[in-house]
Design an enzyme around this catalytic site. Structure first.
Site, PDB file in Angstrom:
ATOM      1  N   ASP A 112       6.921 -19.909  -9.605  1.00  0.00           N
ATOM      2  CA  ASP A 112       8.123 -19.668  -8.869  1.00  0.00           C
ATOM      3  C   ASP A 112       8.043 -18.742  -7.941  1.00  0.00           C
ATOM      4  OD1 ASP A 112      10.541 -19.225  -7.867  1.00  0.00           O
ATOM      5  OD2 ASP A 112      11.608 -18.997  -9.862  1.00  0.00           O
ATOM      6  N   SER A 117      14.370 -18.099 -10.098  1.00  0.00           N
ATOM      7  CA  SER A 117      14.671 -18.519 -11.664  1.00  0.00           C
ATOM      8  C   SER A 117      14.881 -17.372 -12.449  1.00  0.00           C
ATOM      9  CB  SER A 117      13.962 -19.594 -12.058  1.00  0.00           C
ATOM     10  OG  SER A 117      12.204 -18.682 -12.483  1.00  0.00           O
ATOM     11  N   GLY A 177       4.929 -25.640 -14.084  1.00  0.00           N
ATOM     12  CA  GLY A 177       5.854 -26.115 -14.958  1.00  0.00           C
ATOM     13  C   GLY A 177       6.396 -27.615 -14.625  1.00  0.00           C
ATOM     14  N   GLY A 179       9.587 -28.409 -15.220  1.00  0.00           N
ATOM     15  CA  GLY A 179      11.025 -28.582 -14.789  1.00  0.00           C
ATOM     16  C   GLY A 179      10.902 -28.310 -13.368  1.00  0.00           C
ATOM     17  N   GLY A 180      12.274 -27.594 -12.854  1.00  0.00           N
ATOM     18  CA  GLY A 180      12.194 -27.620 -11.445  1.00  0.00           C
ATOM     19  C   GLY A 180      13.234 -28.666 -10.970  1.00  0.00           C
ATOM     20  N   ASN A 416       8.591 -26.915  -3.752  1.00  0.00           N
ATOM     21  CA  ASN A 416       8.156 -26.161  -4.560  1.00  0.00           C
ATOM     22  C   ASN A 416       7.051 -25.232  -4.174  1.00  0.00           C
ATOM     23  OD1 ASN A 416       9.171 -27.843  -6.157  1.00  0.00           O
ATOM     24  ND2 ASN A 416       7.426 -29.103  -7.079  1.00  0.00           N
ATOM     25  N   TYR A 417       6.943 -25.058  -2.822  1.00  0.00           N
ATOM     26  CA  TYR A 417       6.144 -23.751  -2.421  1.00  0.00           C
ATOM     27  C   TYR A 417       7.290 -22.864  -1.494  1.00  0.00           C
ATOM     28  CZ  TYR A 417       2.154 -26.531  -2.163  1.00  0.00           C
ATOM     29  OH  TYR A 417       0.907 -27.140  -2.683  1.00  0.00           O
TER      30      TYR A 417
END
Ligand SMILES: *[C@@H]1O[C@H](CO)[C@@H](O)[C@H](O)[C@H]1NC(C)=O
Ligand SMILES: *[C@@H]1O[C@H](CO)[C@@H](O)[C@H](O)[C@H]1NC(C)=O
Ligand SMILES: *[C@@H]1O[C@H](CO)[C@@H](O)[C@H](O)[C@H]1NC(C)=O
Ligand SMILES: *[C@@H]1O[C@H](CO)[C@@H](O)[C@H](O)[C@H]1NC(C)=O
Ligand SMILES: *[C@@H]1O[C@H](CO)[C@@H](O)[C@H](O)[C@H]1NC(C)=O
Ligand SMILES: *[C@@H]1O[C@H](CO)[C@@H](O)[C@H](O)[C@H]1NC(C)=O
Ligand SMILES: *[C@@H]1O[C@H](CO)[C@@H](O)[C@H](O)[C@H]1NC(C)=O
Length: 474
Positions: A112, A117, A177, A179-180, A416-417
């Site tokens: 993250d 998060s 992960g 998730g996300g 995701n980045y």
């Protein structure tokens, strides 16, 4: 007398303040615990709820901090951490946080880059999903049920235990992960994944070229072929500055769903400039190829189960390209990398299956027409505000430098980045206008649809962070 009395009050003020704050924290904890217990009186929920006074609070918080930038004494900390064991605990945590007007941060525990998060600048509860990590692989169905606290290394390992000819393509770093969900709509508990078939043997290579070895020509050619080549072949390009030799090192790392003879034939035909020979290639099982990509194929397979990588300080940014970079542009990019000194690039070709799915079919919009995605990557080991400012500044300067070469209107980015530089909005108060700035970069045209869904399912904007999907207010 009067003076000394005033002095006493002034001297005591910090202690009084601390005392009151501490009492307020206790009250919050008690109220939260009461709320949770009233919903789950039968079990011992208090053992899953931490406040800063619990001795294991700090270790629980730090266990899944993957970026040291958000592991400082000045980083805002949660008032309460909950580590649920059952779905009902998740539901109760949402309801109790909402009742008490606290922000909720949901942490699955993977990478993250901006710490969203587990960091919030408003009073918040951290919902830590690390106990939710079961993986149930069903080879007959060719599916896997995976809870969000699992990492992809664990998933790959559990698939391999059941079958040598199944896989799931999710990423190259084992500690990413599962998730996300972007955290705008709710808490995701698990995913059902469709496995893919792989041959018993796949082939990999890593070929390194430097500036003296025609790297500009090879990079240039790669731009025209990487996205269109055989769908069974993926070649990632990593560029990093080598200051000792004053050169750029370009690594071409490949994964091929076939044997080495076939791979060499494909390379000779489509990308002879790279000069790949059979002895550059290594044949191995798919699970070994995961290790080859992440570290070393000689490492034990159990390496994939290590959940706690050594955390560094990190900053990431991203770009998409629809038009190849001209040769003089490639040269100037490499020059800039040497000049700035710490920015590395990881470039992933698109095309293949990525292009077969329409932009609007899933929220992820970066589909046909993209030739590759660039990750700007900087990691460092030493803390301190000046050091951090230096490294972060380098990524920003490089990003500015890249403007003429990359996608425009919007300048697309990869969720995701996660990168807060591209725009933020008020927490619990996301405005549509602010949200649109980063939302269109991450989701293009899908942003408007996501806003509609958000407005329907979470009109009060409870599931919120600095880059969540905003609610449309009338
Ligand atoms: C917790 O509360 C929910 C909702 O009241 C209930 O369904 C559940 O059985 C309780 N206990 C556990 C252990 O989940
Ligand atoms: C935290 O402290 C409270 C109060 O002492 C206690 O009731 C609770 O069980 C502790 N929680 C954990 C996870 O140890
Ligand atoms: C966070 O910082 C503490 C020191 O304050 C250190 O002991 C710990 O290893 C760090 N954790 C991570 C995940 O970096
Ligand atoms: C670089 O390219 C030129 C012309 O295409 C070729 O003659 C030369 O052998 C190449 N050099 C290397 C090191 O590959
Ligand atoms: C510099 O080049 C030499 C010779 O090619 C190589 O052995 C060395 O690893 C390079 N240095 C760095 C820092 O990569
Ligand atoms: C980076 O730092 C330099 C020197 O302090 C400053 O002039 C420049 O504006 C900064 N660049 C970015 C993109 O933040
Ligand atoms: C939410 O945003 C509006 C408009 O920007 C502002 O007037 C209001 O004070 C904000 N509310 C909160 C709770 O921050």
């Amino acid at each position: 007398m009067k003076h000394s009395y005033q002095l006493l009050v002034v001297l005591l003020l910090p202690f009084i303040f601390q005392f009151l704050t501490s009492k307020a924290d206790d009250l919050v904890y008690e109220t939260f615990l009461n709320c949770m217990s009233s919903r789950n009186s039968s079990d011992h929920v208090s053992s899953l709820i931490y406040n800063p006074k619990n001795s294991s609070y700090t270790s629980t918080l730090q266990a899944y901090i993957r970026n040291q930038r958000f592991n400082k004494s000045t980083t805002p900390k949660p008032i309460i951490i909950v580590t649920p064991l059952y779905e009902s605990h998740v539901q109760s945590t949402i309801i109790c946080s909402k009742n008490m007007g606290m922000n909720l941060r949901i942490r699955s525990g993977g990478h993250d880059f901006e710490g969203l998060s587990y960091v919030s600048y408003t009073n918040f509860v951290l919902l830590d999903m690390s106990n939710f990590r079961s993986i149930d692989v069903n080879i007959e169905e060719e599916t896997a049920m995976v809870q969000v606290g699992a990492i992809i290394g664990e998933l790959y390992y559990r698939i391999w235990e059941k079958s040598k000819v199944h896989a799931f393509p999710a990423g190259v770093c084992p500690t990413v992960g599962i998730g996300g969900g972007g955290a705008s709509f709710g808490v995701i508990l698990s995913y059902k994944l469709q496995l893919v078939r792989v041959p018993e043997m796949v082939t990999v290579f890593r070929v390194v070229k430097t500036s003296e070895e025609n790297v500009t020509d090879i990079f240039n050619r790669w731009q025209y072929v990487a996205e269109k080549m055989d769908n069974d072949l993926f070649i990632r390009l990593n560029l990093k500055p080598d200051h000792v030799n004053k050169t750029i090192r370009a690594s071409f790392t490949a994964f091929f769903l076939g044997d080495s003879d076939h791979l060499v034939t494909v390379m000779d035909k489509e990308f002879p400039e790279l000069g790949v020979k059979k002895n550059d290639c290594k044949e191995m099982s798919w699970i070994k190829s995961v290790l080859f990509w992440s570290s070393d194929d000689k490492a034990p397979l159990e390496t994939l189960l290590i959940r706690s990588p050594s955390a560094k300080f990190a900053k990431r940014k991203s770009d998409y390209l629809q038009i190849p970079i001209p040769k003089n542009g490639i040269e100037s990019i490499m020059q800039k990398m040497l000049e700035l000194s710490v920015v590395g690039l990881a470039i992933n070709p698109y095309g293949g299956r990525m292009s077969e799915i329409a932009d609007w079919e899933t929220p992820f919009p970066h589909r046909a027409g993209n030739i590759f995605k660039i990750e700007y990557s900087v990691n460092w080991d030493e803390g301190g505000p000046d050091i951090e400012a230096y490294y972060v500044n380098q990524t920003r300067q490089f990003y500015d430098f890249m403007t003429p070469f990359v996608s425009k209107n919007p300048r697309e980015a990869y969720l995701n980045y996660r990168d807060l530089d591209i725009g933020t909005s008020g927490v619990g108060n996301n405005s549509y206008a602010e949200g649109k700035v980063y939302g269109q970069k991450y989701f293009k045209g899908n942003f408007e649809r996501l806003v509609k869904v958000k407005t329907m399912v979470d009109p009060g904007d409870f599931f919120t962070n600095e880059q969540s999907i905003p609610v449309l207010k009338n």
